[in-house]
Design a protein around this motif. Structure first.
Motif, mmCIF file in Angstrom:
data_model
loop_
_atom_site.group_PDB
_atom_site.id
_atom_site.type_symbol
_atom_site.label_atom_id
_atom_site.label_comp_id
_atom_site.label_asym_id
_atom_site.label_seq_id
_atom_site.Cartn_x
_atom_site.Cartn_y
_atom_site.Cartn_z
ATOM 1 N N CYS A 139 -59.636 6.198 -42.041
ATOM 2 C CA CYS A 139 -59.738 7.235 -42.982
ATOM 3 C C CYS A 139 -58.581 7.135 -44.012
ATOM 4 O O CYS A 139 -57.438 6.745 -43.571
ATOM 5 C CB CYS A 139 -59.410 8.518 -42.148
ATOM 6 S SG CYS A 139 -59.352 10.096 -43.112
ATOM 7 N N ASP A 140 -58.808 7.584 -45.113
ATOM 8 C CA ASP A 140 -57.546 7.836 -46.138
ATOM 9 C C ASP A 140 -56.931 9.127 -45.825
ATOM 10 O O ASP A 140 -57.404 9.924 -46.273
ATOM 11 C CB ASP A 140 -58.334 7.591 -47.587
ATOM 12 C CG ASP A 140 -57.102 7.468 -48.652
ATOM 13 O OD1 ASP A 140 -55.767 7.898 -48.197
ATOM 14 O OD2 ASP A 140 -57.138 7.234 -49.831
ATOM 15 N N PHE A 141 -55.872 9.183 -45.469
ATOM 16 C CA PHE A 141 -55.119 10.429 -45.371
ATOM 17 C C PHE A 141 -54.263 11.189 -46.238
ATOM 18 O O PHE A 141 -53.648 11.926 -46.373
ATOM 19 C CB PHE A 141 -54.037 10.191 -43.790
ATOM 20 C CG PHE A 141 -54.992 9.966 -42.673
ATOM 21 C CD1 PHE A 141 -55.818 11.130 -42.194
ATOM 22 C CD2 PHE A 141 -54.702 8.879 -42.145
ATOM 23 C CE1 PHE A 141 -56.429 10.576 -40.863
ATOM 24 C CE2 PHE A 141 -55.508 8.732 -40.856
ATOM 25 C CZ PHE A 141 -56.337 9.594 -40.133
ATOM 26 N N TYR A 156 -49.813 9.751 -38.651
ATOM 27 C CA TYR A 156 -51.166 9.226 -39.137
ATOM 28 C C TYR A 156 -51.132 8.124 -40.031
ATOM 29 O O TYR A 156 -50.332 7.940 -41.204
ATOM 30 C CB TYR A 156 -51.610 10.583 -40.067
ATOM 31 C CG TYR A 156 -52.329 11.562 -39.318
ATOM 32 C CD1 TYR A 156 -53.545 11.779 -38.937
ATOM 33 C CD2 TYR A 156 -51.441 12.465 -38.295
ATOM 34 C CE1 TYR A 156 -54.210 12.857 -38.199
ATOM 35 C CE2 TYR A 156 -51.800 13.394 -37.333
ATOM 36 C CZ TYR A 156 -53.143 13.629 -37.415
ATOM 37 O OH TYR A 156 -53.650 14.436 -36.373
ATOM 38 N N SER A 157 -51.737 7.068 -39.680
ATOM 39 C CA SER A 157 -51.817 5.625 -40.463
ATOM 40 C C SER A 157 -52.988 5.565 -40.943
ATOM 41 O O SER A 157 -54.064 5.201 -40.051
ATOM 42 C CB SER A 157 -51.369 4.772 -39.325
ATOM 43 O OG SER A 157 -51.237 3.570 -39.929
ATOM 44 N N PRO A 201 -46.442 0.297 -34.445
ATOM 45 C CA PRO A 201 -45.527 1.393 -34.604
ATOM 46 C C PRO A 201 -45.904 2.839 -34.962
ATOM 47 O O PRO A 201 -45.246 3.748 -34.158
ATOM 48 C CB PRO A 201 -44.283 1.034 -35.497
ATOM 49 C CG PRO A 201 -44.580 -0.470 -35.616
ATOM 50 C CD PRO A 201 -46.173 -0.683 -35.383
ATOM 51 N N MET A 202 -46.781 3.070 -35.543
ATOM 52 C CA MET A 202 -47.282 4.135 -36.035
ATOM 53 C C MET A 202 -48.185 4.981 -34.904
ATOM 54 O O MET A 202 -48.068 6.285 -34.597
ATOM 55 C CB MET A 202 -48.283 4.277 -37.240
ATOM 56 C CG MET A 202 -47.412 3.530 -38.446
ATOM 57 S SD MET A 202 -46.740 4.713 -39.300
ATOM 58 C CE MET A 202 -47.620 5.203 -40.485
ATOM 59 N N THR A 203 -48.668 4.166 -34.017
ATOM 60 C CA THR A 203 -49.257 4.653 -32.981
ATOM 61 C C THR A 203 -48.370 5.305 -32.146
ATOM 62 O O THR A 203 -48.716 6.550 -31.306
ATOM 63 C CB THR A 203 -50.061 3.552 -32.001
ATOM 64 O OG1 THR A 203 -50.877 2.789 -32.946
ATOM 65 C CG2 THR A 203 -50.992 4.155 -31.296
ATOM 66 N N GLU A 254 -50.078 10.433 -45.099
ATOM 67 C CA GLU A 254 -49.973 9.079 -44.690
ATOM 68 C C GLU A 254 -48.303 8.887 -44.310
ATOM 69 O O GLU A 254 -47.471 9.306 -44.915
ATOM 70 C CB GLU A 254 -50.212 7.979 -45.822
ATOM 71 C CG GLU A 254 -49.831 6.662 -45.534
ATOM 72 C CD GLU A 254 -50.701 5.978 -44.353
ATOM 73 O OE1 GLU A 254 -50.305 5.198 -43.667
ATOM 74 O OE2 GLU A 254 -52.048 6.484 -44.392
ATOM 75 N N GLY A 255 -48.256 8.439 -42.865
ATOM 76 C CA GLY A 255 -47.104 8.174 -42.375
ATOM 77 C C GLY A 255 -46.369 9.332 -41.699
ATOM 78 O O GLY A 255 -45.338 9.149 -41.239
ATOM 79 N N LEU A 256 -46.926 10.517 -41.802
ATOM 80 C CA LEU A 256 -46.233 11.876 -41.369
ATOM 81 C C LEU A 256 -46.783 12.068 -39.673
ATOM 82 O O LEU A 256 -48.181 11.603 -39.587
ATOM 83 C CB LEU A 256 -46.617 12.889 -42.408
ATOM 84 C CG LEU A 256 -46.263 12.735 -43.654
ATOM 85 C CD1 LEU A 256 -46.543 14.069 -44.570
ATOM 86 C CD2 LEU A 256 -44.675 12.563 -43.615
ATOM 87 N N THR A 257 -46.084 12.811 -38.795
ATOM 88 C CA THR A 257 -46.448 13.194 -37.534
ATOM 89 C C THR A 257 -47.205 14.494 -37.958
ATOM 90 O O THR A 257 -46.985 15.083 -39.024
ATOM 91 C CB THR A 257 -45.345 13.358 -36.785
ATOM 92 O OG1 THR A 257 -44.555 14.179 -37.471
ATOM 93 C CG2 THR A 257 -44.607 11.823 -36.616
ATOM 94 N N ALA A 258 -48.056 14.814 -36.860
ATOM 95 C CA ALA A 258 -48.710 16.269 -36.959
ATOM 96 C C ALA A 258 -47.662 17.232 -37.180
ATOM 97 O O ALA A 258 -47.964 18.428 -37.853
ATOM 98 C CB ALA A 258 -49.279 16.537 -35.684
#
Length: 380
Positions: free
Chosen positions: A263-265, A189-190, A182-184, A269-273
């Motif tokens: 990568c550890d974002f 960013y997952s 779903p994140m794709t 994490e979980g946010l769009t650009a």
């Protein structure tokens, strides 16, 4: 004269016990780990124990078709079947007695040994059983004989390969990005700080197509490469699910390798650009352009590159002349390709890595490397 040896892995399941049931079994060459035959079937409504015994019979029959004189080791996660067929426990149920008699008639008991294995080590047979139950179908695939393996052959050089002045063989690393999540879809960013999410239905279809592409390595495509013999995966749910599908097709167990995690974002994490840009103006673009710049509370591209480099070195150190499949993530695949080709780390983000795509790098013991394939689509 020493008899040949085959390994049968078998598993059965019943959803409801009794309920809709099915079985899966495969025959493996113990010398190479290669799967030689796969069997599966839907049984209608019956018990889990009957399904387990049905898997055993199907696996033994497949082994006999390959070599009627072979010694067979049966590996199952059913303690009941292993103990009963080893003669340590009595068989009381009529249906199970009938199936046990069939198993003994297929291969003489003095040529069969039974080994209990944990469920995690029986994943390939379990996957076949689940396909049989899900699709209510029969599976019968004959994939070769023990002498049909495709080892690396000195001198079998693919056209366009880098020139070497010796016969040294590399380790081939097949990098598979996981299927869609779903994140794709949402383009969020997952990373590795959250183990989920799972694959979407489309992601599972992509994983199945990627499995077929990887299975063809050394046979129908990239014939100069040895058959895959080891399967590694990042610890994230999406890579584990993708790897399970590939492992079932290859007949290989999945080994978790955290060095190939995404990568550890950090705080992204979980946010769009767009959401990241609104809260951290200009930082996301800098993260992509400057490989040394970390996400807030997370990693930089170079941080991921250092991990992936260590993972590749561990694979190289474990031996050449083989193919290792690694199910991982977009940033990790870009890093592996960048490391292998010696590209500047700030250019790695320019490499396109679609879901379920396949990239291949080859590593020699002397430190040389080759990028063979980048981002080959699996057709999904």
């Amino acid at each position: 004269m020493t008899r040949a040896r085959l390994v049968v892995e078998a598993d059965g399941g019943s959803r409801g016990n009794p309920g809709p049931a099915g079985y899966g079994a495969l025959v493996r060459d113990p010398r190479t780990g290669r799967v030689l035959a796969e069997r599966g079937g839907f049984l209608g409504v019956t018990s889990n124990n009957v399904a387990e015994y049905s898997a055993l019979v199907a696996g033994l029959r497949a082994a006999v078709e390959i070599d009627p004189d072979a010694e067979v080791e049966v590996r199952m996660d059913s303690r009941l079947v292993v103990e009963q067929m080893s003669g340590r426990w009595q068989i009381k149920h009529d249906d199970m007695r009938r199936l046990a008699a069939q198993a003994r008639a297929v291969v003489a008991p003095d040529r069969v040994t039974y080994t209990w294995v944990p469920r995690a080590e029986n994943a390939a047979a379990d996957a076949l059983a689940n396909v049989a139950m899900d699709q209510r179908t029969t599976i019968a695939r004959d994939l070769g004989r023990p002498d049909d393996v495709h080892p690396v052959v000195p001198g079998r050089l693919a056209s366009g390969a880098p020139v070497r002045f010796d016969d040294a063989q590399p380790v081939t690393v097949v990098l598979v990005r996981h299927g869609e999540t779903p994140m794709t879809v949402s383009k969020a960013y997952s990373g590795s700080s959250v183990v989920g999410p799972s694959l979407t239905d489309r992601g599972r279809e992509q994983a199945a197509r990627a499995a077929e592409l990887v299975h063809s390595i050394g046979q129908d495509v990239w014939g100069a490469l040895p058959d895959p013999s080891e399967l590694l995966a990042s610890p994230m749910v999406r890579t584990q699910e993708t790897a399970a599908v590939i492992g079932a097709r290859l007949g290989l167990p999945v080994r978790v390798e955290p060095l190939f995690a995404e990568c550890d974002f950090g705080e992204w994490e979980g946010l769009t650009a767009a959401e990241i840009e609104a809260r951290w103006p200009g930082q996301l673009e800098r993260w992509h352009d400057d490989a040394a710049f970390p996400a807030p509370g997370g990693e930089s591209i170079e941080d991921v590159g250092a991990r992936v480099r260590a993972g590749l070195e561990a694979v190289r150190a474990a031996g050449v002349g083989r193919t290792v499949v690694v199910v991982t993530h977009s940033v990790s695949v870009r890093s592996a390709v960048g490391v292998a080709i010696g590209a500047n780390s700030s250019s790695w983000a320019r490499i396109r890595v679609a879901p379920a795509s396949v990239s291949i790098v080859r590593l020699w013991a002397d430190g040389a490397s080759e990028v063979t394939v980048v981002g080959a689509p699996s057709g999904a």
